[in-house]
Design a protein around this motif. Structure first.
Motif, PDB file in Angstrom:
ATOM      1  N   ASN A  58      21.355  55.429  72.395  1.00 42.17           N
ATOM      2  CA  ASN A  58      22.724  55.134  71.972  1.00 42.17           C
ATOM      3  C   ASN A  58      22.861  55.064  70.452  1.00 42.17           C
ATOM      4  O   ASN A  58      23.937  55.342  69.904  1.00 42.17           O
ATOM      5  N   ASP A  59      21.780  54.672  69.791  1.00 45.22           N
ATOM      6  CA  ASP A  59      21.819  54.519  68.331  1.00 45.22           C
ATOM      7  C   ASP A  59      21.338  55.752  67.590  1.00 45.22           C
ATOM      8  O   ASP A  59      21.290  55.748  66.357  1.00 45.22           O
ATOM      9  N   LYS A  60      20.981  56.792  68.319  1.00 40.25           N
ATOM     10  CA  LYS A  60      20.372  57.964  67.686  1.00 40.25           C
ATOM     11  C   LYS A  60      21.300  58.604  66.658  1.00 40.25           C
ATOM     12  O   LYS A  60      20.897  58.873  65.518  1.00 40.25           O
ATOM     13  N   TYR A  62      23.986  57.318  65.233  1.00 37.65           N
ATOM     14  CA  TYR A  62      24.287  56.356  64.162  1.00 37.65           C
ATOM     15  C   TYR A  62      23.163  56.326  63.129  1.00 37.65           C
ATOM     16  O   TYR A  62      23.408  56.342  61.918  1.00 37.65           O
ATOM     17  N   LYS A  63      21.907  56.294  63.594  1.00 41.52           N
ATOM     18  CA  LYS A  63      20.777  56.211  62.669  1.00 41.52           C
ATOM     19  C   LYS A  63      20.631  57.487  61.846  1.00 41.52           C
ATOM     20  O   LYS A  63      20.246  57.430  60.672  1.00 41.52           O
ATOM     21  N   LEU A 302      17.812  44.803  65.528  1.00 41.52           N
ATOM     22  CA  LEU A 302      18.032  45.350  66.867  1.00 41.52           C
ATOM     23  C   LEU A 302      17.005  44.858  67.879  1.00 41.52           C
ATOM     24  O   LEU A 302      16.953  45.356  69.000  1.00 41.52           O
ATOM     25  N   GLU A 355      22.188  46.667  76.460  1.00 42.26           N
ATOM     26  CA  GLU A 355      22.974  45.960  75.454  1.00 42.26           C
ATOM     27  C   GLU A 355      22.238  44.722  74.966  1.00 42.26           C
ATOM     28  O   GLU A 355      21.593  44.013  75.735  1.00 42.26           O
ATOM     29  N   LYS A 359      23.687  39.098  69.315  1.00 40.53           N
ATOM     30  CA  LYS A 359      23.641  40.004  68.174  1.00 40.53           C
ATOM     31  C   LYS A 359      23.415  39.245  66.865  1.00 40.53           C
ATOM     32  O   LYS A 359      24.005  38.182  66.642  1.00 40.53           O
ATOM     33  N   LEU A 363      24.459  42.467  62.062  1.00 44.83           N
ATOM     34  CA  LEU A 363      24.810  43.688  62.780  1.00 44.83           C
ATOM     35  C   LEU A 363      26.290  44.034  62.644  1.00 44.83           C
ATOM     36  O   LEU A 363      26.720  45.102  63.064  1.00 44.83           O
ATOM     37  N   LYS A 366      26.600  47.288  61.049  1.00 43.32           N
ATOM     38  CA  LYS A 366      26.456  48.455  61.928  1.00 43.32           C
ATOM     39  C   LYS A 366      27.765  48.730  62.661  1.00 43.32           C
ATOM     40  O   LYS A 366      28.195  49.881  62.771  1.00 43.32           O
ATOM     41  N   ASP A 367      28.405  47.663  63.148  1.00 40.91           N
ATOM     42  CA  ASP A 367      29.664  47.832  63.875  1.00 40.91           C
ATOM     43  C   ASP A 367      30.723  48.489  62.989  1.00 40.91           C
ATOM     44  O   ASP A 367      31.463  49.374  63.444  1.00 40.91           O
ATOM     45  N   VAL A 370      29.816  52.167  62.533  1.00 38.91           N
ATOM     46  CA  VAL A 370      30.133  52.924  63.752  1.00 38.91           C
ATOM     47  C   VAL A 370      31.633  53.163  63.847  1.00 38.91           C
ATOM     48  O   VAL A 370      32.075  54.242  64.260  1.00 38.91           O
TER      49      VAL A 370
END
Length: 415
Positions: A58-60, A62-63, A302, A355, A359, A363, A366-367, A370
C-alpha cells in the motif's frame, strides 16, 4: 542418579548464538550418543503473511514519490535538470522515465526551461510546485508540534546503544524510518545540548552523536509502559513480556513450541538496561536482543524497518551476526516480509490486518503527503476522462460525417 547428558540439555538448548551441534557419550553406555541442538538449529519455516505484505504494498507508490521528492529537494536551489534525474532512475528504483513519472503524479513539480551552463541550450528543469512547498511548510509545523517526541526518540536510540554514542552517518541514514527531521543535526541537536553532543570530525565523515544526560523517563520500553498501565487498571502486578500471537494457519513444531514457552518464561530484560556483564551467547542475551528489536520497531514511524538498515547497528546494539534469524524464530512477535526483494522486519502487534492500530503522531506528515498525491491523481483521472469523452465525440462525429458522405454518394450513383 542424574545422567549428565540430560542435565547438559537443560542448560544449553536455549542458546541462540552457537552454531555447534554437540555430542555427549553417556557414561552408562559409551556406544549410545546423546545429541542436543542449540537454538540456532531449531528451524522455523518462513511463511508469507498476505495482510502484512499488503501493508507494505500500500505504501509502495507513496515511498517512490517521497524518494523522488527527496532527490530534488537536496539539489542546490531545489531544482534539477530533468535529464540528470533520469540518469538516477536505477538508484531511485524508478522503472519509468522521469517525464512519465511527472505526468502520472501531477502536482509534485513544476517544469521550466533554463540553461545548465551559460550559452548552452535551454533544457527542462524540475522544481517543487506550490502545492509541494505548502506541504513542506505543513511538515515543518508537524515537526514543531512534536519536537519533544522527536527528542525522546533520538535519546532512546542513543540510550540503547552500547557506549551511548552512534555514528552521525547511521542516524542520517535512518532519519526517515524514525521520523527525524532533515535538519535535526543543525537545529535540534544544538538546541538540546543538555542531551546531545556532536564529536569527531564532521568533514571527514567521522562524526558521532553522543548522549550527554540520561533521562530515566525515557528509559522505559513500550513493553514496560504497557505492563505498568495494565497494573494500574487491574490493581495486579503485571510482569513485562512480549505479546506472542501466531497468525492464523501458522503452527510450530512441538520442539519449537516448548522452546518458545520456556523462553517467554525468562525475565524480560529492558533494552535500556546495562548488559555488559551478559555473555553474548547466553539465552538472556537473546531475550535482550529481541527486546531491542521490538523497541526499535516500536519507535519507527510505520512499525517496520528494512533488515539491512537494522543491520547497520549490529555493533551499537550488540546484535549477533545472525540477528535477522530472530524475526522468523520469533514469528509470534515479528514478521519478516520479502516484498519487493527487500527483507523488512514488521512488528505484528502494531497491525490489525494491513492497518496500523496506533499511529505515530509524526505520521500526520505522511497523511498530508498522500493527500497531495491523491489530489494530483484525481486531476489526472479527470483529465483522462475528458480526453476519452472528446475522442469518443470526435469518433462519433467522424462516423456521422462518413455516413452522410456515404448516403450522398449513393444518391449521386442512383442519379
Amino acid at each position: 542418579m542424574i545422567i549428565p547428558g540430560i542435565l547438559f540439555k537443560s542448560q544449553t538448548s536455549f542458546s541462540s548464538i552457537s552454531n555447534l551441534k554437540l555430542n555427549f557419550k553417556s557414561f552408562l553406555n559409551p556406544k549410545f550418543t546423546l545429541q542436543f541442538n542449540p537454538i540456532s538449529s531449531l528451524k522455523v519455516v518462513w511463511r508469507k503473511d498476505w495482510t502484512l505484505d499488503k501493508a507494505i504494498e500500500n505504501d509502495k507508490r507513496y515511498k517512490l514519490c517521497a524518494r523522488v521528492v527527496k532527490e530534488v529537494l537536496k539539489e542546490p536551489g531545489q531544482a534539477i535538470p530533468l535529464r540528470y534525474l533520469d540518469k538516477r532512475r536505477e538508484r531511485l528504483r524508478l522503472n519509468v522515465r522521469v517525464k512519465t513519472f511527472i505526468n502520472n503524479n501531477p502536482g509534485l513539480f513544476d517544469t521550466y526551461y533554463d540553461r545548465i551552463r551559460p550559452k548552452s541550450n535551454l533544457v527542462p528543469f524540475l522544481r517543487p510546485s506550490n502545492r509541494l512547498r505548502n506541504f513542506l511548510e505543513e511538515e515543518k509545523r508537524i515537526y514543531d508540534e512534536n519536537e519533544e517526541l522527536v527528542v525522546s526518540k533520538l535519546c532512546k536510540l542513543l540510550m540503547m546503544s552500547r557506549y551511548k554514542v552512534i555514528s552521525v552517518d547511521k542516524l542520517v541514514h535512518v532519519k526517515r524510518e524514525f521520523g527525524l527531521p532533515n535538519d535535526f543535526l543543525v537545529n535540534l541537536v544544538p538546541k538540546y545540548s543538555n542531551y546531545f553532543r556532536l564529536t569527531g570530525s564532521p568533514g571527514e565523515g567521522q562524526s558521532f552523536l553522543e548522549l550527554v544526560e540520561w533521562n530515566p523517563e525515557f528509559a522505559k520500553s513500550v513493553i514496560e509502559q504497557r505492563a505498568e498501565e495494565e497494573s494500574k487498571l487491574t490493581g495486579i502486578g503485571v510482569r513485562p513480556n512480549f505479546n506472542y500471537k501466531l497468525p492464523p494457519g501458522f503452527s510450530l513444531r512441538k520442539e519449537m513450541r516448548e522452546w518458545v514457552r520456556d523462553w517467554l518464561e525468562l525475565d524480560y530484560i529492558s533494552p535500556y538496561e546495562d548488559v555488559s556483564h551478559l555473555d553474548q551467547a547466553s539465552r538472556e542475551m537473546e531475550k535482550r536482543m529481541v527486546a531491542v528489536l521490538h523497541e526499535l520497531l516500536s519507535l519507527s514511524l510505520l512499525k517496520r524497518v528494512p533488515v539491512p538498515i537494522l543491520g547497520k547497528f549490529t555493533n551499537d546494539y550488540r546484535f549477533s551476526n545472525a540477528f535477522s534469524r530472530a524475526f522468523t524464530r520469533h514469528s509470534g512477535i515479528f514478521y519478516m516480509s520479502l516484498k519487493g526483494g527487500i527483507k523488512t522486519a514488521v512488528l505484528r502487534e502494531a497491525y490489525k490486518g494491513d492497518e496500523l492500530i496506533d499511529k505515530d503522531p509524526l505520521l500526520g506528515m505522511k497523511d498530508k503527503f498522500v493527500e497531495l498525491l491523491e489530489e494530483g491523481w484525481r486531476e489526472r483521472a479527470e483529465m483522462l476522462r475528458v480526453q476519452r469523452e472528446q475522442v469518443k465525440k470526435d469518433m462519433e462525429m467522424t462516423a456521422a460525417k462518413n455516413g452522410e458522405l456515404s448516403e450522398q454518394s449513393c444518391e449521386e450513383a442512383e442519379l
